[in-house]
Design an enzyme around this catalytic site. Structure first.
Site, short mmCIF file in Angstrom:
data_model
loop_
_atom_site.label_atom_id
_atom_site.label_comp_id
_atom_site.label_asym_id
_atom_site.label_seq_id
_atom_site.Cartn_x
_atom_site.Cartn_y
_atom_site.Cartn_z
N THR A 161 23.24 -15.03 -18.64
CA THR A 161 24.30 -15.52 -17.76
C THR A 161 25.17 -14.33 -17.37
O THR A 161 25.77 -13.69 -18.25
CB THR A 161 25.15 -16.57 -18.49
OG1 THR A 161 24.28 -17.61 -18.93
CG2 THR A 161 26.23 -17.13 -17.59
N GLU A 179 19.38 -19.89 -17.22
CA GLU A 179 18.89 -20.80 -18.26
C GLU A 179 19.96 -21.84 -18.59
O GLU A 179 21.13 -21.50 -18.71
CB GLU A 179 18.55 -19.98 -19.52
CG GLU A 179 18.11 -20.80 -20.69
CD GLU A 179 16.87 -21.63 -20.38
OE1 GLU A 179 15.87 -21.07 -19.90
OE2 GLU A 179 16.93 -22.86 -20.60
N ARG A 196 20.33 -26.32 -24.05
CA ARG A 196 21.41 -26.65 -24.98
C ARG A 196 20.93 -26.35 -26.39
O ARG A 196 19.83 -26.79 -26.76
CB ARG A 196 21.75 -28.14 -24.89
CG ARG A 196 22.26 -28.60 -23.54
CD ARG A 196 22.11 -30.11 -23.41
NE ARG A 196 20.72 -30.53 -23.50
CZ ARG A 196 20.31 -31.78 -23.68
NH1 ARG A 196 21.19 -32.76 -23.79
NH2 ARG A 196 19.02 -32.08 -23.74
N GLU A 197 21.72 -25.61 -27.18
CA GLU A 197 21.35 -25.43 -28.58
C GLU A 197 21.27 -26.81 -29.23
O GLU A 197 22.06 -27.69 -28.92
CB GLU A 197 22.36 -24.52 -29.28
CG GLU A 197 22.20 -23.08 -28.84
CD GLU A 197 23.26 -22.14 -29.38
OE1 GLU A 197 23.91 -22.47 -30.38
OE2 GLU A 197 23.45 -21.08 -28.76
N ASN A 202 28.55 -24.66 -16.03
CA ASN A 202 29.35 -24.58 -17.26
C ASN A 202 30.83 -24.85 -16.99
O ASN A 202 31.51 -25.46 -17.81
CB ASN A 202 29.15 -23.23 -17.95
CG ASN A 202 27.91 -23.25 -18.83
OD1 ASN A 202 27.25 -24.28 -18.96
ND2 ASN A 202 27.58 -22.13 -19.43
N GLY A 210 33.30 -25.06 -27.78
CA GLY A 210 33.27 -23.70 -28.30
C GLY A 210 31.88 -23.16 -28.07
O GLY A 210 31.20 -23.55 -27.12
N CYS A 240 28.67 -19.94 -25.16
CA CYS A 240 28.52 -20.03 -23.70
C CYS A 240 29.79 -20.48 -22.98
O CYS A 240 30.39 -19.70 -22.26
CB CYS A 240 27.35 -20.94 -23.35
SG CYS A 240 25.76 -20.19 -23.75
N LYS A 278 28.90 -27.01 -32.88
CA LYS A 278 28.45 -28.36 -32.57
C LYS A 278 27.32 -28.72 -33.54
O LYS A 278 26.77 -27.82 -34.21
CB LYS A 278 27.99 -28.49 -31.13
CG LYS A 278 26.72 -27.72 -30.80
CD LYS A 278 26.27 -28.13 -29.42
CE LYS A 278 24.93 -27.58 -29.06
NZ LYS A 278 24.45 -28.04 -27.77
#
Ligand code: NAD
Length: 431
Positions: free
Chosen positions: A121, A146, A149-150, A206, A255, A258, A321
Site C-alpha cells: 500500500t 491487496e 484481511r488478517e 481503508n 488498530g 493497515c 483483532k
C-alpha cells in the site's frame, strides 16, 4: 508460471502460498533470515488460520521455496513486491525505504521482458516513479493493491471480492491476468485502472472503513452522555440497506498494521499534493478512534472510584483483532499500557499474540490463561473479541477475581448475563 514474491510478511507469505496453490512455482524472498528459515521449514512465523496447511503443502511439494538472496528471483517471469510501508517515525507519511530498496534490487536482477507487480500500500504517485526506474531496465510494472484481511487472509487471496489492476500498458496487464486465471475464471470482478487510481483504490477503501468505525464510535460518545445504547442504535440504523450492519460495531476502535497508518499516510500525501482539505475529516476519524482508548481507561478509573493506583487489572486480549497475532498499533495493548502507567498491576492474556506483545511491551505481566490473567483482579477489561472470551462464564471468572467489575470494550458480551451473575458491567457507548 515462475513467480517471485519479495517481502514475505503477513501479505507476502500468504500471497506466495496462495500462488503455489494456483499451480505456480514460487520463490519467496525476504531480508529477515529468521523468517526465511522458518518459512523454508514449512512453518508460518505468525498466526493466520489455514496458512500453515497451505504453506506446508507447497513447501513439501517443492513448488514453494524461500531465500534471502534476490538473485533467486532472477528466472521468475512475474515478481510481486509485498514489502512493508510503515508510518515514518514522528510523522504521518509512509516510509517508502523498503519499497524503494526492493524495486531497486529487483531492477538489478529481473530479466528484460518480465513484469513487476506492486502489492504494497503506497502513496499515490509511487507507481509512476517506480515504473520509470523499471522501464529503463526493460521491466514493466503493474500495480495490484491487496485487500486481504488478517484472520481471513487465505480465503481473501484465493477468493477476493475484486482484483484491481493498474497499468499503463496492455501486455503486463495480460501477464498478471494469466497468473490469476483460476481466480478470474471463478467470476471475480477485475477492475482495470491507471496507476494513480489503483493506488488510491486501496487507501480510499481503508479510509471508508475507518470512517464507518469512527462514525459509530462518535455516536457512542454521544450515547455515553445521554444514557443511550449505541448497540441498539447501530442495530436500528444498520437495517437500512444503504447503511448496513458491517463495520458498524461500536467499541475500542481500529488498530493494526493497515488502517491507522494508511489514513495518516493519505492525509500526508494529500497535503503534499495541496488537497489536504479533501481528507481533513480523516484527522477526526483518527482522533475519534484514539479517544476510545482514553475513554476505556477513564471508565476503568471511574469504576474503581477514581484511581487505578495499586489496583490489579486483568486484560483479555492483546492482538489488534481476533484471529491474528498482529499487535501493530493494537488498541488492547495501548489500553493495557495506559492502565499500567496509571499505577495498576496489569496481567494480560491473549490466545495467540503474547509472544509478540512480550517483545514490544515487556513491562506488562502475562498469564497463560484468561482465568489466570484475571486472578485477584479488581477489574477485568475485555479488549480483543476472541471467541474464547465470548464464552467465558461469569461464575467461572467470579471465582478468581477480587472484585466483580468488567468493562466490555468490544460490545460482544451479554450485559444481562453478567449483571444477573452479580457483576458490575460497563461497556463503551452503553448505559
Ligand atoms: P510485514 O511487515 O509483515 O512484512 C513486510 C516484509 O517485508 C518483512 O518480512 C520484511 O522483512 C520484508 N522486507 C523489507 N524490506 C525488504 C526487501 N528490501 N527485500 C525483501 N524483503 C523485505 O508487512 P505486511 O503486513 O505483510 O504488509 C506489507 C504491505 O502490504 C504493506 O504495504 C501493507 O500496508 C500492505 N497490506 C497489508 C495487509 C495486511 O493485512 N497485513 C493487507 C493489505 C495490504
Amino acid at each position: 508460471m515462475r513467480l517471485s514474491v519479495i517481502g514475505t510478511g503477513y501479505l507476502g507469505a500468504t500471497h506466495a502460498a496462495a500462488m503455489a496453490e494456483l499451480g505456480h512455482d514460487v520463490v519467496g524472498i525476504d531480508v529477515d533470515e529468521t523468517k526465511v528459515a522458518r518459512l523454508a521449514a514449512g512453518e508460518v512465523p505468525f498466526y493466520e488460520p489455514g496458512l500453515p496447511e497451505l504453506l506446508g503443502k507447497h513447501v513439501t511439494s517443492g513448488r514453494l521455496t524461500f531465500g534471502t538472496s534476490i538473485a533467486a528471483a532472477a528466472d521468475a517471469e512475474l515478481h510481486f513486491v509485498c514489502v512493508g510501508t510503515p508510518q515514518k517515525p514522528g510523522e504521518f507519511a509512509a516510509d517508502l525505504q523498503y519499497v524503494d530498496a526492493a524495486f531497486a534490487a529487483l531492477a538489478d536482477i529481473a530479466a528484460p521482458g518480465t513484469v513487476a507487480v506492486g502489492k504494497s500500500t503506497v502513496p499515490v504517485g509511487t507507481a509512476s516513479r517506480v515504473a520509470a526506474l523499471l522501464r529503463a531496465r526493460g521491466v514493466e510494472l503493474v500495480w495490484n493493491p491487496e485487500f486481504l484481511r488478517e484472520g481471513f487472509a487465505v480465503e481473501d487471496t484465493l477468493r477476493p471480492d475484486r482484483i484491481v489492476i493498474g497499468a499503463d500498458a496492455e501486455e503486463p496487464r495480460r501477464v498478471l491476468e494469466r497468473c490469476y486465471e483460476p481466480i478470474v475464471a471463478a467470476g471475480t470482478p477485475v477492475v482495470h485502472t491507471d496507476f494513480p487510481t489503483a493506488e488510491l483504490v486501496k487507501v480510499a477503501a481503508n479510509s471508508f472503513l475507518a470512517t464507518k468505525i469512527s462514525f459509530i464510535n462518535a455516536m457512542a460518545e454521544i450515547c455515553e452522555v445521554v444514557g443511550a445504547d449505541v448497540v441498539k442504535l447501530a442495530e436500528a440504523i444498520g437495517h437500512d440497506e444503504r447503511i448496513g450492519h458491517k463495520f458498524l460495531r461500536a467499541g475500542l476502535g481500529f488498530g493494526g498494521g493497515c488502517l491507522p497508518k494508511d489514513i495518516r499516510a493519505f492525509m500526508a500525501r494529500a497535503g503534499e499534493l495541496g488537497v489536504d482539505q479533501a481528507v481533513a475529516f480523516l484527522k477526526n476519524v483518527d482522533d475519534i478512534n484514539l479517544r476510545r482508548r482514553a475513554r476505556m481507561v477513564d471508565l476503568a478509573r471511574e469504576t474503581l472510584d477514581g484511581s487505578l493506583a495499586g489496583r490489579r487489572a486483568g486484560i483479555l486480549g492483546a492482538a489488534f483483532k481476533p484471529d491474528s497475532d498482529d499487535i501493530r498499533d493494537s488498541p488492547a495493548l495501548d489500553v493495557a499500557y495506559a492502565i499500567q502507567r496509571a499505577g495498576a498491576a496489569v496481567w494480560v492474556y491473549d490466545p495467540e499474540a503474547m509472544g509478540n506483545a512480550k517483545e514490544t511491551h515487556p513491562t506488562l505481566a502475562y498469564a497463560p490463561t484468561a482465568l489466570e490473567a484475571c486472578r485477584d483482579a479488581d477489574i477485568v477489561l475485555h479488549l480483543t473479541e476472541w471467541p474464547e472470551f465470548r464464552v467465558l462464564h461469569p461464575d467461572d471468572l467470579a471465582a478468581v477475581v477480587r472484585s466483580k467489575n468488567i468493562i466490555d470494550g468490544r460490545n460482544v458480551l451479554d450485559p444481562e448475563q453478567w449483571r444477573a451473575a452479580g457483576w458490575h458491567f460497563r461497556a463503551l457507548g452503553r448505559p
